[in-house]
Design a protein around this motif. Structure first.
Motif, short mmCIF file in Angstrom:
data_model
loop_
_atom_site.label_atom_id
_atom_site.label_comp_id
_atom_site.label_asym_id
_atom_site.label_seq_id
_atom_site.Cartn_x
_atom_site.Cartn_y
_atom_site.Cartn_z
N LYS A 94 8.81 15.98 41.90
CA LYS A 94 9.47 16.86 41.35
C LYS A 94 10.66 16.32 40.60
CE LYS A 94 8.08 21.79 43.30
NZ LYS A 94 8.56 22.83 43.43
N THR A 95 11.30 14.98 41.31
CA THR A 95 12.10 14.31 40.37
C THR A 95 11.61 13.52 39.29
OG1 THR A 95 13.26 14.46 42.96
CG2 THR A 95 14.12 12.91 40.97
N ILE A 96 10.99 12.57 39.90
CA ILE A 96 10.15 11.97 38.68
C ILE A 96 9.12 13.14 37.33
CG2 ILE A 96 8.38 10.76 37.82
CD1 ILE A 96 8.43 9.23 41.19
N ALA A 97 9.01 14.70 37.88
CA ALA A 97 8.19 14.80 36.57
C ALA A 97 10.02 15.38 35.83
CB ALA A 97 7.91 15.71 36.87
N ARG A 98 10.90 15.78 36.47
CA ARG A 98 11.75 15.81 35.40
C ARG A 98 13.04 15.05 34.39
NH1 ARG A 98 13.02 18.99 40.51
NH2 ARG A 98 14.37 17.60 41.59
N MET A 99 12.63 13.67 35.28
CA MET A 99 13.21 12.36 34.72
C MET A 99 12.10 12.25 33.44
SD MET A 99 13.90 10.13 37.75
CE MET A 99 13.46 8.76 36.93
N ILE A 100 10.93 12.28 33.45
CA ILE A 100 10.32 12.11 32.37
C ILE A 100 9.84 13.00 31.65
CG2 ILE A 100 7.28 11.50 32.00
CD1 ILE A 100 9.23 9.43 33.44
N ASP A 101 9.48 14.34 32.20
CA ASP A 101 8.81 15.74 30.90
C ASP A 101 10.55 16.08 30.83
OD1 ASP A 101 6.98 14.99 31.45
OD2 ASP A 101 6.32 15.99 32.96
N ALA A 102 10.03 16.95 28.71
CA ALA A 102 11.14 17.30 28.74
C ALA A 102 10.95 19.22 29.59
CB ALA A 102 11.23 17.95 27.31
N ARG A 103 11.99 19.79 29.27
CA ARG A 103 11.76 21.32 30.56
C ARG A 103 11.45 22.42 29.21
NH1 ARG A 103 12.04 20.61 35.04
NH2 ARG A 103 13.04 22.86 35.25
N PRO A 104 10.95 23.43 29.16
CA PRO A 104 10.97 24.02 27.73
C PRO A 104 12.54 25.19 27.97
CG PRO A 104 9.68 24.51 30.27
CD PRO A 104 10.69 23.30 30.95
N VAL A 105 12.32 25.34 26.55
CA VAL A 105 13.60 25.82 25.82
C VAL A 105 13.76 27.15 25.06
CG1 VAL A 105 15.47 25.32 24.56
CG2 VAL A 105 14.55 23.39 25.89
N HIS A 119 20.08 24.60 17.19
CA HIS A 119 21.32 23.61 17.23
C HIS A 119 20.88 22.36 17.91
CE1 HIS A 119 23.92 21.49 15.57
NE2 HIS A 119 25.13 21.01 16.69
N ARG A 120 20.66 22.68 20.03
CA ARG A 120 20.27 21.25 20.31
C ARG A 120 18.80 20.84 19.81
NH1 ARG A 120 21.42 23.49 24.43
NH2 ARG A 120 19.63 24.20 24.87
N GLU A 121 17.64 21.31 19.41
CA GLU A 121 16.93 21.58 19.31
C GLU A 121 16.59 20.43 17.70
OE1 GLU A 121 15.37 20.53 21.77
OE2 GLU A 121 15.94 21.06 22.92
N HIS A 122 17.32 21.27 16.73
CA HIS A 122 17.04 21.40 15.94
C HIS A 122 16.10 22.32 14.78
CE1 HIS A 122 19.62 17.11 15.60
NE2 HIS A 122 18.58 17.02 16.78
N LEU A 123 16.46 22.77 15.06
CA LEU A 123 15.71 24.14 14.61
C LEU A 123 15.92 25.79 14.36
CD1 LEU A 123 12.85 25.13 17.29
CD2 LEU A 123 12.26 23.69 15.53
N THR A 124 15.99 26.48 12.70
CA THR A 124 16.13 27.19 12.63
C THR A 124 15.84 28.24 12.96
OG1 THR A 124 15.05 27.09 10.67
CG2 THR A 124 16.79 25.08 10.25
N TYR A 125 16.45 29.79 12.56
CA TYR A 125 16.25 30.93 12.53
C TYR A 125 14.28 30.74 12.38
CZ TYR A 125 16.28 36.14 12.03
OH TYR A 125 16.39 37.40 12.52
N GLU A 126 14.36 30.46 10.95
CA GLU A 126 13.58 30.64 10.18
C GLU A 126 12.13 30.12 10.90
OE1 GLU A 126 15.69 30.03 8.36
OE2 GLU A 126 16.64 32.16 7.49
N GLU A 149 8.11 24.66 24.28
CA GLU A 149 7.27 24.01 25.23
C GLU A 149 8.05 23.25 25.76
OE1 GLU A 149 6.36 26.15 27.79
OE2 GLU A 149 5.63 27.74 26.86
N ALA A 150 7.22 22.17 26.57
CA ALA A 150 7.92 20.46 26.59
C ALA A 150 6.60 19.25 25.89
CB ALA A 150 7.25 19.85 28.52
N THR A 151 5.31 20.46 25.26
CA THR A 151 4.47 19.88 24.54
C THR A 151 5.18 19.57 23.05
OG1 THR A 151 3.08 21.49 24.48
CG2 THR A 151 3.17 19.81 26.19
N GLY A 152 5.71 20.80 22.89
CA GLY A 152 6.38 20.71 21.85
C GLY A 152 5.75 21.79 20.56
#
Length: 165
Positions: A94-105, A119-126, A149-152
Motif C-alpha cells: 500500500k505504501t508503494i501504491a500511495r507513492m505512485i498512484d493519484a488518489r481520488p478527489v 482549485h487544486r485540480e484545475h477544474l471549474t463548477y461547470e 478518480e485516479a484515472t482522470g
C-alpha cells in the motif's frame, strides 16, 4: 533525382517498415496480453507514460535505420516489464501504491462544492455540471457526490444509491 528520393527512396526501406512494424506490433500485443488487461483499461499516469514511451520506441523503430529490431524489442519489453513489476509491487504494498498512484478527489459532497479541491485540480463548477449531465442528471440536487478518480474519470453517485446502502 534528389527530389524523387524525397518521395520514394526505394523498396528496401518500405519492406523494412512492413517487417519491423508487423513484428513489433505482434510483440506489443503479446506482451500486453501477458501483462494483464489492466494495461488496456483506464490509464493511470504511469500507464500513460509507458504507453507514450512504447509508442515512441515503436515509431522510432519503424523509421530510424540506426535502431535494430532487437534493440526495439528489448526497449518495449523493458518498458512493459517495468510497468508489470510496478503494478505487482503496488498490489503487494500500500505504501508503494500511495507513492505512485493519484488518489481520488471528492469534488462535490452532500450538497457542497469542494472549492479547494476544484482549485487544486484545475477544474471549474461547470466541469462538475458537465460530468453530472454526462451521467444523466439534470442538477446537483439529484447527486450525492462527484469524485475525480485516479484515472482522470469522474464518478457521480446519486442520492438513491446512498439511501439504499
Amino acid at each position: 533525382m534528389n527530389e524523387l528520393a524525397y518521395f520514394f527512396s526505394g523498396w528496401a526501406p518500405l519492406f523494412r517498415i512492413l517487417v519491423i512494424g508487423t513484428l513489433l506490433f505482434l510483440l506489443v500485443v503479446l506482451l500486453l496480453r501477458f501483462t494483464s488487461n489492466r494495461t488496456l483499461s483506464s490509464l493511470t499516469t504511469f500507464d500513460f507514460i509507458v504507453a507514450v514511451a512504447v509508442g515512441a520506441v515503436f515509431g522510432r523503430a519503424l523509421t530510424a535505420t540506426d535502431l535494430s529490431l532487437s534493440e526495439a524489442l528489448l526497449a518495449i519489453t523493458l518498458l512493459l516489464g517495468l510497468q508489470y513489476l510496478l503494478s505487482y509491487l503496488k498490489f503487494k504494498s500500500k505504501t508503494i501504491a500511495r507513492m505512485i498512484d493519484a488518489r481520488p478527489v471528492v469534488l462535490f459532497l452532500a450538497g457542497v462544492v469542494q472549492e479547494e479541491a476544484l482549485h487544486r485540480e484545475h477544474l471549474t463548477y461547470e466541469d462538475i455540471l458537465s460530468a453530472i449531465r454526462s451521467h444523466g442528471y439534470h442538477d446537483l440536487t439529484e447527486v450525492d457526490a462527484v469524485i475525480l478518480e485516479a484515472t482522470g474519470g469522474i464518478s457521480v453517485l446519486d442520492r438513491k444509491q446512498d439511501t439504499a446502502s
